[in-house]
Design a protein around this motif. Structure first.
Motif, PDB file in Angstrom:
ATOM      1  N   LYS A  66      36.535  29.916  41.471  1.00  0.00           N
ATOM      2  CA  LYS A  66      35.272  29.571  41.415  1.00  0.00           C
ATOM      3  C   LYS A  66      34.031  30.358  41.816  1.00  0.00           C
ATOM      4  N   VAL A  67      34.769  30.566  43.702  1.00  0.00           N
ATOM      5  CA  VAL A  67      33.900  32.160  44.218  1.00  0.00           C
ATOM      6  C   VAL A  67      35.065  32.792  44.623  1.00  0.00           C
ATOM      7  N   PRO A  68      34.205  34.049  44.069  1.00  0.00           N
ATOM      8  CA  PRO A  68      35.724  35.337  44.369  1.00  0.00           C
ATOM      9  C   PRO A  68      35.954  35.568  45.136  1.00  0.00           C
ATOM     10  N   GLY A  69      37.159  35.902  46.435  1.00  0.00           N
ATOM     11  CA  GLY A  69      36.565  35.808  47.780  1.00  0.00           C
ATOM     12  C   GLY A  69      36.213  37.221  48.207  1.00  0.00           C
ATOM     13  N   LYS A  70      36.430  37.680  49.183  1.00  0.00           N
ATOM     14  CA  LYS A  70      35.839  38.804  50.221  1.00  0.00           C
ATOM     15  C   LYS A  70      36.533  40.240  49.708  1.00  0.00           C
ATOM     16  N   ARG A  71      36.041  41.648  48.931  1.00  0.00           N
ATOM     17  CA  ARG A  71      37.330  42.225  48.049  1.00  0.00           C
ATOM     18  C   ARG A  71      37.876  42.127  47.115  1.00  0.00           C
ATOM     19  N   ILE A  72      37.604  40.431  46.713  1.00  0.00           N
ATOM     20  CA  ILE A  72      37.931  40.234  45.263  1.00  0.00           C
ATOM     21  C   ILE A  72      37.406  40.762  44.440  1.00  0.00           C
ATOM     22  N   VAL A  73      38.063  41.213  43.150  1.00  0.00           N
ATOM     23  CA  VAL A  73      37.443  42.227  41.590  1.00  0.00           C
ATOM     24  C   VAL A  73      38.440  41.603  40.878  1.00  0.00           C
ATOM     25  N   ILE A  74      37.351  40.963  40.460  1.00  0.00           N
ATOM     26  CA  ILE A  74      37.598  40.190  38.843  1.00  0.00           C
ATOM     27  C   ILE A  74      37.756  41.197  37.771  1.00  0.00           C
ATOM     28  N   ASP A  75      38.664  41.770  36.867  1.00  0.00           N
ATOM     29  CA  ASP A  75      38.855  42.714  36.277  1.00  0.00           C
ATOM     30  C   ASP A  75      39.400  42.077  34.908  1.00  0.00           C
ATOM     31  N   GLY A  76      39.260  40.672  34.756  1.00  0.00           N
ATOM     32  CA  GLY A  76      39.600  40.270  33.413  1.00  0.00           C
ATOM     33  C   GLY A  76      39.490  39.198  33.501  1.00  0.00           C
ATOM     34  N   THR A  77      38.619  38.828  32.384  1.00  0.00           N
ATOM     35  CA  THR A  77      38.252  37.537  32.151  1.00  0.00           C
ATOM     36  C   THR A  77      38.773  37.024  30.530  1.00  0.00           C
ATOM     37  N   ALA A  78      39.402  35.245  30.362  1.00  0.00           N
ATOM     38  CA  ALA A  78      38.952  34.894  28.802  1.00  0.00           C
ATOM     39  C   ALA A  78      37.268  34.568  28.590  1.00  0.00           C
ATOM     40  N   ALA A  79      37.654  34.441  27.539  1.00  0.00           N
ATOM     41  CA  ALA A  79      36.389  34.388  26.578  1.00  0.00           C
ATOM     42  C   ALA A  79      35.558  33.303  27.284  1.00  0.00           C
ATOM     43  N   ASP A  80      35.947  32.037  27.708  1.00  0.00           N
ATOM     44  CA  ASP A  80      34.852  31.448  28.377  1.00  0.00           C
ATOM     45  C   ASP A  80      34.663  31.808  29.571  1.00  0.00           C
ATOM     46  N   GLY A  81      34.972  33.347  29.662  1.00  0.00           N
ATOM     47  CA  GLY A  81      34.376  33.124  31.375  1.00  0.00           C
ATOM     48  C   GLY A  81      35.789  33.277  32.916  1.00  0.00           C
ATOM     49  N   THR A  82      36.707  32.246  32.032  1.00  0.00           N
ATOM     50  CA  THR A  82      37.491  32.105  33.432  1.00  0.00           C
ATOM     51  C   THR A  82      38.222  33.403  34.184  1.00  0.00           C
ATOM     52  N   ALA A  83      38.355  34.105  35.277  1.00  0.00           N
ATOM     53  CA  ALA A  83      38.989  34.701  35.902  1.00  0.00           C
ATOM     54  C   ALA A  83      40.434  34.636  35.275  1.00  0.00           C
TER      55      ALA A  83
END
Length: 258
Positions: A186-203
């Protein structure tokens, strides 16, 4: 020469609904032994039995496995609801402080599914209890029927950030993955980099920014047929190299964003 040791986080499981065990999926052990080249060791995730300090001294790296129970929402400051499903508070009590200690020390770990979510929560992030109920999201849950092959079949694309560690590891910005999860970041934690997602925006892929060790984690299940899958194999090979380097005293930093 002895192989490096990877602690595979076990899940509480009842055999015949009455005999308690700490279980680890066979495919996790196979991926660690056959692809990462390490010795798999199932860890009983119960703070009465193990401590973070002891685990970090015995194991060179850790596989944070998937599992049916979810991280309890109290761990990210939200009330428990029916949508959050089943929990394993003992595992929460082991893995969340373990992850923070591993990040600080630079010791390698690979997070899978629940393990991916644990990394986010450990770093201060939060989770959606049910992805499929969000507007515009697909159903990421495991199909209720069918064979193992059908349940673990490739179902959607994951797109990685240009020049990020996952892009460089796979040599491609898009890969096909399976999907067997109900919750998500839902909310990325401190220093968490979301580097890949599905087409629907899911991390779907993350790492911890600035961490001195391997912290790559994925929402899908790469342990399935890891030795043959063109996406799973390089991920477990890279993790195996990081674990071997740690064991040998070569504490090289994780791939960083270009």
């Amino acid at each position: 020469m002895a192989r490096p040791v990877v602690g595979i986080i076990g899940n509480h499981h009842l055999i015949n609904d009455e005999y308690p065990t700490h279980a680890g999926g066979t495919m996790n052990s196979e991926a660690i032994a056959e692809v990462s080249g390490a010795l798999p060791m199932v860890v009983p995730a119960d703070p009465r039995l193990v401590s973070v300090a002891d685990l970090m001294e015995v194991c060179d790296g850790f596989l944070l496995t998937g599992g049916r129970p979810n991280v309890h929402p109290e761990e990210y400051g939200e009330p428990e609801t029916e949508a959050h499903g089943a929990f394993d508070r003992s595992r929460d009590a082991v893995t969340l402080p373990l992850i923070r200690a591993l990040v600080e020390r630079g010791q390698p770990f690979l997070g899978i599914c629940r393990g991916f979510q644990e990394v986010n929560v450990a770093m201060g992030g939060s989770l959606y209890p049910e992805i499929r109920e969000l507007p515009g999201r697909m159903n990421h849950r495991m199909p209720p029927d069918g064979t193992i092959e059908e349940k673990f079949a490739l179902r959607h694309k994951v797109t990685f950030a240009e020049g990020g560690p996952f892009h460089r590891l796979f040599g491609n910005r898009e890969v096909m993955t399976n999907t067997l999860h109900g919750q998500g970041v839902k909310v990325p934690g401190k220093r968490i980099v979301i580097d890949g997602t599905a087409a629907d925006g899911t991390a779907e892929a993350l790492y911890v920014e600035g961490a001195p060790g391997f912290t790559m984690s994925v929402q899908w299940h790469p342990e399935y047929r890891a030795s043959r899958d063109p996406v799973s194999r390089p991920l477990f090979e890279a993790f195996g190299k990081a674990v071997a380097d740690w064991a040998a005293g070569r504490r090289e930093p994780m791939l960083k964003r270009a």
